[in-house]
Write an enzyme that holds these catalytic residues in place. Structure first.
Site, PDB file in Angstrom:
ATOM      1  N   GLU A 105       4.159  -5.023  -5.767  1.00 13.69           N
ATOM      2  CA  GLU A 105       5.128  -3.936  -5.961  1.00 13.69           C
ATOM      3  C   GLU A 105       6.259  -4.139  -6.890  1.00 13.69           C
ATOM      4  O   GLU A 105       7.027  -3.272  -7.361  1.00 13.69           O
ATOM      5  CB  GLU A 105       5.340  -3.392  -4.786  1.00 13.69           C
ATOM      6  CG  GLU A 105       4.196  -2.521  -4.030  1.00 13.69           C
ATOM      7  CD  GLU A 105       3.292  -3.435  -3.477  1.00 13.69           C
ATOM      8  OE1 GLU A 105       2.309  -2.764  -2.596  1.00 13.69           O
ATOM      9  OE2 GLU A 105       3.400  -4.650  -3.628  1.00 13.69           O
ATOM     10  N   GLU A 115      -2.633  -4.533   1.686  1.00 16.33           N
ATOM     11  CA  GLU A 115      -2.233  -4.117   3.020  1.00 16.33           C
ATOM     12  C   GLU A 115      -3.401  -3.743   3.869  1.00 16.33           C
ATOM     13  O   GLU A 115      -3.285  -3.913   5.020  1.00 16.33           O
ATOM     14  CB  GLU A 115      -1.155  -2.979   2.479  1.00 16.33           C
ATOM     15  CG  GLU A 115       0.075  -3.348   2.163  1.00 16.33           C
ATOM     16  CD  GLU A 115       1.059  -2.196   1.898  1.00 16.33           C
ATOM     17  OE1 GLU A 115       2.254  -2.601   2.467  1.00 16.33           O
ATOM     18  OE2 GLU A 115       0.888  -1.302   1.196  1.00 16.33           O
TER      19      GLU A 115
END
Length: 255
Positions: free
Chosen positions: A135, A115
């Site tokens: 995730e 990210e």
């Protein structure tokens, strides 16, 4: 540079600032203390007039292997919310910086690490780098803008594949998909990153700042006509600057 950091290092030379994550024994996994230091380091570089371009990278064999799961999993609800809010601040501090930020992905860039890379203006990768958003394996989703920034970069089809599978993707695959700008041999990586960043130090900072702003404006929901108007205002403002007038006259004199 600030000498109080424990989890990052900062160096500035020849107009290039390099912020390195420095928890190599933990694959640079990010805990709250490290996150706070990264934000402070980014803000420090953004405010430093000697740094025209910023590079963010990792020490050891990882860029950043995401959040420190041991700390992440033991948070109270208040701590969890604070961690998420600070994470969003981290990514936006890069994305909205007035100067260009380059992610130099030297190894694993997973979860929050990926990210961070997606928040940068460009991604340069070593041939050994692996990137992804895993995730889903924890029954979670990315919480720092990973879904939205990934879709903006490669479109919804391929983004869904990366998000649903949680897989790790090679630098060459992500180059083909348009996420990575350049892939370099591992033994030449540091040299090539500085060479590339050096190009940007030789570009007028005012124009680069406006180009970054206009590029992000293209993703805004405002009408296209307003975007074109903003572009016109930018070129007019730059045209009458001393920097542009000198560059134009120098070009004419050489013709």
């Amino acid at each position: 540079m600030n000498g109080t950091y424990k989890n990052i290092t900062i160096q500035i030379k020849d107009g290039i600032a390099v912020l390195s994550f420095n928890r190599p024994d933990q694959l640079n996994a990010m805990n709250r203390e490290m996150m706070d230091e990264i934000i402070a380091g980014i803000e420090e570089i953004n405010a430093d007039g000697k740094a025209m371009v910023a590079v963010i990278t990792g020490a050891g064999r990882a860029f950043m292997a995401g959040a420190d799961i041991k700390e992440y999993g033991s948070q109270t609800p208040e701590q969890f919310k604070a961690f998420q809010d600070r994470g969003i601040q981290l990514y936006e501090t890069i994305e909205h910086a007035p100067k260009p930020w380059i992610a130099a992905v030297n190894g694993f860039a997973l979860g929050g690490g990926f990210e961070i890379a997606l928040s940068c203006d460009m991604i340069l990768a070593s041939e050994v780098a692996k990137m992804g958003l895993p995730e889903v394996f924890l029954s979670l989703v990315p919480g720092g803008g990973g879904t939205q920034r990934l879709i903006q970069r490669i479109g919804i089809n391929r983004a869904k594949e990366m998000l649903f599978t949680g897989g790790q993707y090679s630098a060459s695959a992500l180059f083909d998909w348009g996420i990575v700008n350049h892939v370099y041999k591992d033994e030449e990586f540091d040299t090539e990153v500085l060479r590339f960043a050096g190009k940007l130090t030789r570009r007028p900072s005012g124009a680069i700042q406006q180009l970054k702003r206009l590029a992000h404006l293209s993703l805004s929901p405002i009408p296209f006509s307003q975007k074109i108007e903003e572009e016109g205002q930018a070129v007019t403002e730059l045209f009458y600057s001393k920097e542009a007038q000198k560059a134009i006259q120098d070009f004419i004199d050489k013709s």
